[in-house]
Motif scaffolding. Structure first.
Motif, PDB file in Angstrom:
ATOM      1  N   MET A   1      13.907  15.724   8.417  1.00 42.92           N
ATOM      2  CA  MET A   1      14.106  14.292   8.505  1.00 42.92           C
ATOM      3  C   MET A   1      13.327  13.624   7.376  1.00 42.92           C
ATOM      4  SD  MET A   1      13.470  11.907  11.798  1.00 42.92           S
ATOM      5  CE  MET A   1      12.343  10.592  11.548  1.00 42.92           C
ATOM      6  N   SER A   2      13.910  12.581   6.792  1.00 40.19           N
ATOM      7  CA  SER A   2      13.259  11.856   5.699  1.00 40.19           C
ATOM      8  C   SER A   2      13.120  10.385   6.045  1.00 40.19           C
ATOM      9  CB  SER A   2      14.067  11.982   4.412  1.00 40.19           C
ATOM     10  OG  SER A   2      14.102  13.310   3.979  1.00 40.19           O
ATOM     11  N   LYS A   3      12.096   9.787   5.485  1.00 38.94           N
ATOM     12  CA  LYS A   3      11.883   8.349   5.630  1.00 38.94           C
ATOM     13  C   LYS A   3      11.905   7.748   4.234  1.00 38.94           C
ATOM     14  CE  LYS A   3       8.754   4.864   7.291  1.00 38.94           C
ATOM     15  NZ  LYS A   3       7.413   4.495   7.599  1.00 38.94           N
ATOM     16  N   PHE A   4      12.651   6.661   4.080  1.00 38.00           N
ATOM     17  CA  PHE A   4      12.821   6.022   2.790  1.00 38.00           C
ATOM     18  C   PHE A   4      12.226   4.621   2.847  1.00 38.00           C
ATOM     19  CE2 PHE A   4      15.456   3.315   0.031  1.00 38.00           C
ATOM     20  CZ  PHE A   4      15.295   3.975  -1.176  1.00 38.00           C
ATOM     21  N   ASP A   5      11.317   4.318   1.926  1.00 41.39           N
ATOM     22  CA  ASP A   5      10.718   2.986   1.833  1.00 41.39           C
ATOM     23  C   ASP A   5      10.946   2.452   0.432  1.00 41.39           C
ATOM     24  OD1 ASP A   5       9.467   2.873   4.431  1.00 41.39           O
ATOM     25  OD2 ASP A   5       7.988   4.286   3.679  1.00 41.39           O
ATOM     26  N   ILE A   6      11.222   1.170   0.338  1.00 39.27           N
ATOM     27  CA  ILE A   6      11.335   0.515  -0.959  1.00 39.27           C
ATOM     28  C   ILE A   6      10.561  -0.791  -0.880  1.00 39.27           C
ATOM     29  CG2 ILE A   6      13.514  -0.665  -0.421  1.00 39.27           C
ATOM     30  CD1 ILE A   6      14.293  -0.103  -3.395  1.00 39.27           C
ATOM     31  N   GLY A   7       9.824  -1.095  -1.941  1.00 37.94           N
ATOM     32  CA  GLY A   7       9.038  -2.322  -1.908  1.00 37.94           C
ATOM     33  C   GLY A   7       8.422  -2.647  -3.247  1.00 37.94           C
ATOM     34  N   GLU A   8       7.877  -3.839  -3.329  1.00 39.62           N
ATOM     35  CA  GLU A   8       7.216  -4.294  -4.548  1.00 39.62           C
ATOM     36  C   GLU A   8       5.828  -3.685  -4.653  1.00 39.62           C
ATOM     37  OE1 GLU A   8       7.239  -8.523  -5.040  1.00 39.62           O
ATOM     38  OE2 GLU A   8       9.248  -8.695  -4.184  1.00 39.62           O
ATOM     39  N   VAL A   9       5.420  -3.408  -5.877  1.00 38.32           N
ATOM     40  CA  VAL A   9       4.078  -2.904  -6.142  1.00 38.32           C
ATOM     41  C   VAL A   9       3.089  -4.061  -6.046  1.00 38.32           C
ATOM     42  CG1 VAL A   9       2.594  -1.967  -7.966  1.00 38.32           C
ATOM     43  CG2 VAL A   9       4.850  -0.980  -7.557  1.00 38.32           C
ATOM     44  N   ASN A  10       1.927  -3.809  -5.483  1.00 32.88           N
ATOM     45  CA  ASN A  10       0.845  -4.800  -5.407  1.00 32.88           C
ATOM     46  C   ASN A  10      -0.102  -4.550  -6.576  1.00 32.88           C
ATOM     47  OD1 ASN A  10       1.404  -6.000  -2.693  1.00 32.88           O
ATOM     48  ND2 ASN A  10       1.180  -3.860  -2.113  1.00 32.88           N
ATOM     49  N   TYR A  11      -0.387  -5.595  -7.330  1.00 29.34           N
ATOM     50  CA  TYR A  11      -1.264  -5.487  -8.493  1.00 29.34           C
ATOM     51  C   TYR A  11      -2.639  -6.041  -8.118  1.00 29.34           C
ATOM     52  CZ  TYR A  11       3.138  -4.557 -10.742  1.00 29.34           C
ATOM     53  OH  TYR A  11       4.357  -4.002 -11.073  1.00 29.34           O
ATOM     54  N   VAL A  12      -3.653  -5.188  -8.256  1.00 28.84           N
ATOM     55  CA  VAL A  12      -4.988  -5.573  -7.807  1.00 28.84           C
ATOM     56  C   VAL A  12      -6.042  -5.244  -8.866  1.00 28.84           C
ATOM     57  CG1 VAL A  12      -4.431  -5.261  -5.362  1.00 28.84           C
ATOM     58  CG2 VAL A  12      -5.383  -3.367  -6.636  1.00 28.84           C
ATOM     59  N   ASN A  13      -7.170  -5.928  -8.763  1.00 29.18           N
ATOM     60  CA  ASN A  13      -8.340  -5.620  -9.569  1.00 29.18           C
ATOM     61  C   ASN A  13      -9.147  -4.604  -8.762  1.00 29.18           C
ATOM     62  OD1 ASN A  13     -10.844  -5.473 -10.773  1.00 29.18           O
ATOM     63  ND2 ASN A  13     -10.864  -7.641 -11.334  1.00 29.18           N
ATOM     64  N   PHE A  14      -9.111  -3.352  -9.165  1.00 26.94           N
ATOM     65  CA  PHE A  14      -9.757  -2.291  -8.389  1.00 26.94           C
ATOM     66  C   PHE A  14     -11.277  -2.433  -8.343  1.00 26.94           C
ATOM     67  CE2 PHE A  14      -5.659  -0.253  -9.392  1.00 26.94           C
ATOM     68  CZ  PHE A  14      -5.279   0.109  -8.110  1.00 26.94           C
ATOM     69  N   ASP A  15     -11.851  -3.214  -9.259  1.00 27.87           N
ATOM     70  CA  ASP A  15     -13.291  -3.443  -9.232  1.00 27.87           C
ATOM     71  C   ASP A  15     -13.692  -4.431  -8.138  1.00 27.87           C
ATOM     72  OD1 ASP A  15     -13.736  -1.732 -11.356  1.00 27.87           O
ATOM     73  OD2 ASP A  15     -13.478  -3.326 -12.843  1.00 27.87           O
ATOM     74  N   GLU A  16     -12.734  -5.257  -7.691  1.00 29.02           N
ATOM     75  CA  GLU A  16     -13.037  -6.301  -6.719  1.00 29.02           C
ATOM     76  C   GLU A  16     -12.352  -6.118  -5.370  1.00 29.02           C
ATOM     77  OE1 GLU A  16     -12.054  -9.987  -8.556  1.00 29.02           O
ATOM     78  OE2 GLU A  16     -13.477  -9.719 -10.199  1.00 29.02           O
ATOM     79  N   GLU A  17     -11.295  -5.309  -5.321  1.00 32.51           N
ATOM     80  CA  GLU A  17     -10.532  -5.160  -4.081  1.00 32.51           C
ATOM     81  C   GLU A  17     -10.497  -3.707  -3.629  1.00 32.51           C
ATOM     82  OE1 GLU A  17      -6.787  -7.320  -3.852  1.00 32.51           O
ATOM     83  OE2 GLU A  17      -7.284  -8.250  -5.764  1.00 32.51           O
ATOM     84  N   PHE A  18     -10.609  -3.527  -2.327  1.00 32.63           N
ATOM     85  CA  PHE A  18     -10.535  -2.195  -1.734  1.00 32.63           C
ATOM     86  C   PHE A  18      -9.076  -1.866  -1.453  1.00 32.63           C
ATOM     87  CE2 PHE A  18     -10.287   0.533   2.033  1.00 32.63           C
ATOM     88  CZ  PHE A  18     -11.012   1.626   1.577  1.00 32.63           C
ATOM     89  N   VAL A  19      -8.663  -0.673  -1.855  1.00 32.14           N
ATOM     90  CA  VAL A  19      -7.304  -0.216  -1.615  1.00 32.14           C
ATOM     91  C   VAL A  19      -7.368   1.029  -0.749  1.00 32.14           C
ATOM     92  CG1 VAL A  19      -5.201   0.656  -2.685  1.00 32.14           C
ATOM     93  CG2 VAL A  19      -6.509  -1.147  -3.806  1.00 32.14           C
ATOM     94  N   VAL A  20      -6.544   1.060   0.283  1.00 29.71           N
ATOM     95  CA  VAL A  20      -6.509   2.203   1.198  1.00 29.71           C
ATOM     96  C   VAL A  20      -6.081   3.443   0.428  1.00 29.71           C
ATOM     97  CG1 VAL A  20      -5.413   3.135   3.257  1.00 29.71           C
ATOM     98  CG2 VAL A  20      -5.939   0.695   3.121  1.00 29.71           C
ATOM     99  N   ASN A  21      -6.800   4.528   0.616  1.00 30.30           N
ATOM    100  CA  ASN A  21      -6.435   5.793  -0.021  1.00 30.30           C
ATOM    101  C   ASN A  21      -5.278   6.450   0.715  1.00 30.30           C
ATOM    102  OD1 ASN A  21      -8.421   5.681  -2.000  1.00 30.30           O
ATOM    103  ND2 ASN A  21      -9.942   6.574  -0.642  1.00 30.30           N
ATOM    104  N   GLY A  22      -4.788   7.534   0.180  1.00 26.52           N
ATOM    105  CA  GLY A  22      -3.729   8.283   0.842  1.00 26.52           C
ATOM    106  C   GLY A  22      -2.361   7.822   0.401  1.00 26.52           C
ATOM    107  N   HIS A  23      -1.405   7.924   1.313  1.00 23.02           N
ATOM    108  CA  HIS A  23      -0.014   7.646   0.969  1.00 23.02           C
ATOM    109  C   HIS A  23       0.230   6.191   0.607  1.00 23.02           C
ATOM    110  CE1 HIS A  23       1.036  11.664   2.017  1.00 23.02           C
ATOM    111  NE2 HIS A  23       0.585  11.527   3.242  1.00 23.02           N
TER     112      HIS A  23
END
Length: 106
Positions: A1-23
Motif C-alpha cells: 500500500m502507498s500513501k501519496f502527499d503533495i504540498g508546498e514547501v515551507n521556507y524557514v530560517n533554520f537558525d531561528e526556527e525548529f523543524v521536526v526531523n524525520g519524514h
C-alpha cells in the motif's frame, strides 16, 4: 500500500526556527530559496505500519514540469546538458535563464 502527499514547501530560517526531523523534513527548505515556490510530491510505501520512502513511481513529467529555469551564473555547457537530458527523457518544456539578476526599471 502507498500513501501519496503533495504540498508546498515551507521556507524557514533554520537558525531561528525548529523543524521536526524525520519524514516531515522533506517539506522544508532554506528561506533563501523561497523564490522557487516549490511544490513536492512524496510517495510513501506503507509496510507493517512503517513508512518507507519509495523510489519507483510512474509519473508523466510533462504534466508536472512547466519550465526549467537555470541560474544566470551557469555556463552555456550546463544549459546544453539540461537541454539534452530533457530531450533524452522526453520532457517538453521551455528551458530559460533566470532573470533574477536583470535590473528592474520603475
Amino acid at each position: 500500500m502507498s500513501k501519496f502527499d503533495i504540498g508546498e514547501v515551507n521556507y524557514v530560517n533554520f537558525d531561528e526556527e525548529f523543524v521536526v526531523n524525520g519524514h516531515d523534513s522533506v517539506w522544508y527548505k532554506r528561506k533563501s530559496l523561497e523564490y522557487e515556490h516549490e511544490v513536492r510530491a512524496v510517495v510513501r510505501k506503507i509496510s507493517n505500519s512503517n513508512a518507507i520512502f519509495s523510489n519507483e513511481v510512474a509519473i508523466d513529467l510533462n504534466m508536472l514540469i512547466e519550465r526549467v529555469v537555470i541560474s544566470p551564473d551557469a555556463e552555456m555547457w550546463f544549459f546544453e546538458v539540461v537541454r539534452d537530458i530533457c530531450h533524452k527523457y522526453g520532457i517538453h518544456c521551455p528551458i530559460d535563464w533566470s532573470e533574477i539578476q536583470v535590473p528592474v526599471y520603475y
